[in-house]
Write a protein that holds these residues in place. Structure first.
Motif, mmCIF file in Angstrom:
data_model
loop_
_atom_site.group_PDB
_atom_site.id
_atom_site.type_symbol
_atom_site.label_atom_id
_atom_site.label_comp_id
_atom_site.label_asym_id
_atom_site.label_seq_id
_atom_site.Cartn_x
_atom_site.Cartn_y
_atom_site.Cartn_z
ATOM 1 N N HIS A 471 13.521 -4.809 6.778
ATOM 2 C CA HIS A 471 12.237 -4.184 7.085
ATOM 3 C C HIS A 471 12.181 -3.733 8.530
ATOM 4 O O HIS A 471 12.642 -4.440 9.440
ATOM 5 C CB HIS A 471 11.110 -5.188 6.822
ATOM 6 C CG HIS A 471 9.768 -4.722 7.322
ATOM 7 N ND1 HIS A 471 9.266 -5.115 8.547
ATOM 8 C CD2 HIS A 471 8.830 -3.889 6.783
ATOM 9 C CE1 HIS A 471 8.091 -4.558 8.734
ATOM 10 N NE2 HIS A 471 7.798 -3.813 7.670
ATOM 11 N N ASN A 472 11.627 -2.531 8.744
ATOM 12 C CA ASN A 472 11.311 -2.084 10.097
ATOM 13 C C ASN A 472 9.901 -1.495 10.085
ATOM 14 O O ASN A 472 9.438 -0.984 9.075
ATOM 15 C CB ASN A 472 12.335 -1.062 10.609
ATOM 16 C CG ASN A 472 12.197 0.288 9.929
ATOM 17 O OD1 ASN A 472 11.326 1.102 10.260
ATOM 18 N ND2 ASN A 472 13.079 0.547 8.947
ATOM 19 N N GLY A 473 9.243 -1.586 11.240
ATOM 20 C CA GLY A 473 7.862 -1.130 11.332
ATOM 21 C C GLY A 473 7.722 0.263 11.908
ATOM 22 O O GLY A 473 6.669 0.596 12.474
ATOM 23 N N GLY A 474 8.742 1.101 11.775
ATOM 24 C CA GLY A 474 8.685 2.454 12.314
ATOM 25 C C GLY A 474 7.782 3.373 11.513
ATOM 26 O O GLY A 474 7.106 2.959 10.565
ATOM 27 N N ASP A 475 7.765 4.651 11.904
ATOM 28 C CA ASP A 475 6.938 5.631 11.206
ATOM 29 C C ASP A 475 7.367 5.725 9.746
ATOM 30 O O ASP A 475 8.568 5.657 9.432
ATOM 31 C CB ASP A 475 7.076 7.004 11.878
ATOM 32 C CG ASP A 475 6.499 6.995 13.290
ATOM 33 O OD1 ASP A 475 5.621 6.153 13.544
ATOM 34 O OD2 ASP A 475 6.944 7.820 14.127
ATOM 35 N N PRO A 476 6.400 5.892 8.834
ATOM 36 C CA PRO A 476 6.757 5.963 7.412
ATOM 37 C C PRO A 476 7.577 7.215 7.096
ATOM 38 O O PRO A 476 7.446 8.252 7.757
ATOM 39 C CB PRO A 476 5.402 5.989 6.706
ATOM 40 C CG PRO A 476 4.462 6.536 7.730
ATOM 41 C CD PRO A 476 4.949 6.032 9.054
ATOM 42 N N ILE A 477 8.408 7.119 6.081
ATOM 43 C CA ILE A 477 9.226 8.248 5.638
ATOM 44 C C ILE A 477 8.367 9.100 4.708
ATOM 45 O O ILE A 477 7.767 8.586 3.752
ATOM 46 C CB ILE A 477 10.481 7.747 4.908
ATOM 47 C CG1 ILE A 477 11.290 6.826 5.824
ATOM 48 C CG2 ILE A 477 11.323 8.910 4.423
ATOM 49 C CD1 ILE A 477 12.435 6.128 5.125
ATOM 50 N N PRO A 478 8.285 10.410 4.946
ATOM 51 C CA PRO A 478 7.491 11.266 4.050
ATOM 52 C C PRO A 478 7.968 11.152 2.598
ATOM 53 O O PRO A 478 9.152 10.929 2.330
ATOM 54 C CB PRO A 478 7.722 12.671 4.617
ATOM 55 C CG PRO A 478 8.117 12.446 6.037
ATOM 56 C CD PRO A 478 8.871 11.163 6.063
ATOM 57 N N GLY A 513 24.772 -4.202 -8.454
ATOM 58 C CA GLY A 513 23.460 -4.385 -7.858
ATOM 59 C C GLY A 513 22.620 -3.123 -7.884
ATOM 60 O O GLY A 513 22.998 -2.110 -8.484
ATOM 61 N N GLU A 514 21.477 -3.214 -7.220
ATOM 62 C CA GLU A 514 20.553 -2.080 -7.130
ATOM 63 C C GLU A 514 20.031 -1.972 -5.702
ATOM 64 O O GLU A 514 19.980 -2.959 -4.971
ATOM 65 C CB GLU A 514 19.359 -2.268 -8.078
ATOM 66 C CG GLU A 514 19.698 -2.289 -9.553
ATOM 67 C CD GLU A 514 18.448 -2.452 -10.409
ATOM 68 O OE1 GLU A 514 17.647 -1.495 -10.477
ATOM 69 O OE2 GLU A 514 18.274 -3.543 -10.988
ATOM 70 N N ILE A 515 19.632 -0.752 -5.310
ATOM 71 C CA ILE A 515 19.041 -0.532 -4.004
ATOM 72 C C ILE A 515 17.910 0.475 -4.143
ATOM 73 O O ILE A 515 18.026 1.445 -4.900
ATOM 74 C CB ILE A 515 20.100 -0.035 -2.988
ATOM 75 C CG1 ILE A 515 19.444 0.184 -1.610
ATOM 76 C CG2 ILE A 515 20.807 1.208 -3.471
ATOM 77 C CD1 ILE A 515 20.440 0.449 -0.499
ATOM 78 N N TRP A 516 16.789 0.212 -3.456
ATOM 79 C CA TRP A 516 15.680 1.169 -3.447
ATOM 80 C C TRP A 516 14.930 1.036 -2.126
ATOM 81 O O TRP A 516 15.045 0.031 -1.420
ATOM 82 C CB TRP A 516 14.753 0.964 -4.640
ATOM 83 C CG TRP A 516 14.029 -0.339 -4.674
ATOM 84 C CD1 TRP A 516 12.800 -0.628 -4.187
ATOM 85 C CD2 TRP A 516 14.513 -1.565 -5.256
ATOM 86 N NE1 TRP A 516 12.471 -1.928 -4.420
ATOM 87 C CE2 TRP A 516 13.500 -2.529 -5.064
ATOM 88 C CE3 TRP A 516 15.690 -1.934 -5.896
ATOM 89 C CZ2 TRP A 516 13.646 -3.834 -5.510
ATOM 90 C CZ3 TRP A 516 15.826 -3.228 -6.333
ATOM 91 C CH2 TRP A 516 14.811 -4.156 -6.143
ATOM 92 N N ILE A 517 14.177 2.083 -1.801
ATOM 93 C CA ILE A 517 13.511 2.163 -0.503
ATOM 94 C C ILE A 517 12.023 2.406 -0.720
ATOM 95 O O ILE A 517 11.630 3.262 -1.518
ATOM 96 C CB ILE A 517 14.108 3.292 0.363
ATOM 97 C CG1 ILE A 517 15.618 3.083 0.543
ATOM 98 C CG2 ILE A 517 13.423 3.363 1.720
ATOM 99 C CD1 ILE A 517 16.317 4.226 1.242
ATOM 100 N N GLN A 518 11.197 1.640 0.014
ATOM 101 C CA GLN A 518 9.750 1.820 0.011
ATOM 102 C C GLN A 518 9.291 2.067 1.450
ATOM 103 O O GLN A 518 9.792 1.412 2.374
ATOM 104 C CB GLN A 518 9.038 0.580 -0.541
ATOM 105 C CG GLN A 518 9.406 0.259 -1.987
ATOM 106 C CD GLN A 518 8.889 -1.098 -2.402
ATOM 107 O OE1 GLN A 518 9.347 -2.120 -1.906
ATOM 108 N NE2 GLN A 518 7.913 -1.108 -3.307
ATOM 109 N N SER A 519 8.355 2.993 1.615
ATOM 110 C CA SER A 519 7.876 3.299 2.962
ATOM 111 C C SER A 519 6.398 3.644 2.911
ATOM 112 O O SER A 519 5.997 4.545 2.169
ATOM 113 C CB SER A 519 8.676 4.461 3.562
ATOM 114 O OG SER A 519 8.350 4.653 4.926
ATOM 115 N N GLU A 520 5.593 2.877 3.674
ATOM 116 C CA GLU A 520 4.154 3.090 3.715
ATOM 117 C C GLU A 520 3.670 2.971 5.158
ATOM 118 O O GLU A 520 4.319 2.322 5.994
ATOM 119 C CB GLU A 520 3.430 2.061 2.840
ATOM 120 C CG GLU A 520 3.824 2.098 1.377
ATOM 121 C CD GLU A 520 3.176 0.986 0.583
ATOM 122 O OE1 GLU A 520 2.387 0.217 1.194
ATOM 123 O OE2 GLU A 520 3.449 0.871 -0.630
#
Length: 538
Positions: A471-478, A513-520
């Motif tokens: 996790h990082n607290g940077g700007d969300p990804i559009p 395995g699996e990988i996915w990305i969430q950004s808010e």
């Protein structure tokens, strides 16, 4: 009988010349010898009709007479002699309205039959006594004969009662067995109907086509909705066709051979082509089995449209060809590029004018970037070959984090590793897993300012899977960018090539395995990885 059926009051009456007299009562009466008129009473109706009478509520139904005060439900059964004449009744009353079952009525009728026999015998006995008194002399002479006849009559009556009891018990047992069999059959039929309904709903809503086929005539006997949609026919039109009109590959002889193979009892899976109503063809995969229905052997075919699979296979084949071509090109370019880079590096030792030195540095930088790109393209196009072993992730991540703290662009950030499990193991390639997490940690650090925190967590296990978050607290990804991440050559970095995440995804999937990305906006960006959980060997 009164207690057995659960009644409030029952009486046995003797009826003669339009009046009745109570012979027996379940409750005490003030004057049991009093006689009553039968006119307009429920008992009168029973005597006149000679049939049993059931009135559930006498206050609502007065057509058959009036019940005693305080009683509503009525059950009356005539006492009939063997000659058919009615000599009395058994009357039962209930204070509240109620229904009488056929079994309860039948039980009272049996009691009535026995009571009538007893009363009739009693009357005969009384008549005999009167006759004996008038003919005392003759009675004296024939006393012995009458005693013998009376003994025989009593014996016959007892034998008849025993036969009646036996027959009644047999009929009761037979009736109980019959009722049990009827109930069991009804339950079976209900279960079968429900099962058939459930199966029909399942078949009608299945994503694959179902065809029921008569192997003798090759006619289609039944089909589900998906079969009609796939072939473009209505249900009625499809049932008018044969398999040969639908299947574009099988001939009549080949279909006959197929029926013979299926008769061995082993289900067969095959690929073929089906013809739609408009004449177009599409590839199918069919699983066909034989089963018995109503004494007939029928074939059930589960048919799947594999158009998308075939297209995917063709696309994969083309991609494989492109990958091989790309690998060949990379090999062909890397060798001369290495020679060029060596030559450019050697020129650094030559005393060149300032302008030429700048051009040389730029050329070397672009050549090195091109070399890295070619290496990553080659890595992406190669099949992932894993050298797996047991890996304890807590220790593995701790060691990796120590080595990452010396990397310049990562050391400027606060990386916190947290595990909710004291020990967690997976089966993986250590070098490949290092490549995955170094890439993800570097991406997380590039998304935030120096000094900010990246959190690396092992959250726990779920259904034999290990959950890992970065996790990082940077700007969300559009949103429009988020959906494209991991696509080869898609990147938002000025110096990136878009292969890093693509390679990471391939390595994770190669590990199962699996990988996915969430950004808010509120939560920042979270990269989630799931790896298989194992238990280490002792």
């Amino acid at each position: 009988m009164n207690e057995l059926i659960g009644l409030d009051w029952s009486v046995v009456t003797f009826c003669q010349d339009g009046s009745e007299r109570i012979l027996a009562s379940t409750i005490d009466l003030d004057d049991p010898s009093q006689t009553y008129s039968l006119h307009g009473t429920l008992t009168g109706t029973v005597v006149e009709s000679g049939c049993s009478l059931v009135v559930e509520d006498t206050s609502a139904n007065t057509a058959f007479g009036v019940a005693p005060e305080g009683y509503q439900a009525y059950l009356g059964v005539p006492l009939q002699t063997s000659t058919g004449s009615v000599i009395g009744t058994i009357c039962s009353f209930q204070r509240q309205a109620r229904q009488f079952t056929a079994q309860e009525v039948h039980l009272v009728e049996i009691f009535a039959e026995r009571a009538a026999t007893a009363i009739d015998n009693y009357q005969l006995y009384q008549q005999q006594q009167q006759f004996n008194q008038s003919l005392e002399a003759e009675v004296t002479r024939r006393t012995q004969e009458l005693q013998i006849a009376q003994a025989q009559l009593i014996e016959a009556n007892e034998h008849l009662e025993q036969r009646i009891e036996q027959r009644t018990a047999e009929l009761q047992r037979t009736n109980n067995q019959l009722q049990a069999e009827i109930q069991e059959r009804q339950q079976v039929e209900t279960a079968l109907r429900q099962s058939e309904i459930r199966f029909r709903i399942l078949v009608e809503n299945a994503a694959d086509a179902f065809l029921l086929i008569d192997p003798d005539s090759n006619r289609i006997l039944d089909a589900n909705r998906q079969a009609c949609e796939n072939l473009g026919y209505s249900y009625e039109e499809l049932l008018a066709l044969s398999v040969l009109e639908v299947d574009a590959k099988f001939s009549a002889d080949e279909l006959s051979v197929f029926h013979q193979q299926l008769a061995t009892g082993v289900a067969i899976t095959l690929e073929s082509e089906h013809r739609r109503k408009d004449g177009t063809l599409f590839p199918v995969e069919a699983n066909v089995c034989l089963f018995e229905s109503g004494g007939r052997s029928l074939e059930l075919a589960l048919v799947r449209d594999i158009t998308e699979r075939k297209q995917a296979e063709q696309a994969m084949a083309r991609l494989a060809e492109i990958g091989e071509l790309a690998a060949m090109i990379v090999h062909e370019v890397r060798n001369p590029l290495t020679t060029v880079l060596m030559g450019l590096t050697a020129l650094r030792g030559v005393n060149l004018p300032q302008r030429n030195q700048q051009h040389l540095a730029l050329a070397i930088e672009d050549a090195e970037r091109l070399q890295r790109l070619l290496n990553e393209i080659l890595l992406y196009t190669r099949q992932q070959v894993l050298r797996c072993s047991e890996v304890e992730l807590n220790a593995f991540f701790t060691d990796l984090l120590e080595s990452l703290r010396s990397v310049a662009d990562i050391a400027e950030h606060d990386i916190q590793f947290v595990s909710s499990l004291p020990s967690v193991w997976t089966w993986g390639d250590r070098d490949k897993l290092k490549q995955v997490f170094i890439n993800l940690i570097r991406n997380a650090c590039e998304a935030i300012e120096p000094g900010e925190t990246v959190t690396w967590r092992i959250l726990g296990t779920d259904n034999s899977r290990i959950n890992i978050n970065i996790h990082n607290g940077g700007d969300p990804i559009p949103v429009e960018v988020l959906s494209k991440l991991g696509t080869p050559f898609f990147t938002t970095k000025p110096s990136g090539n878009g292969l890093g995440l693509a390679i990471v995804r391939r390595i994770v999937e190669a590990h199962g395995g699996e990988i996915w990305i969430q950004s808010e906006q509120e939560r920042g960006t979270i990269v989630s990885i799931q790896l298989p959980l194992i238990h280490p060997s002792p």
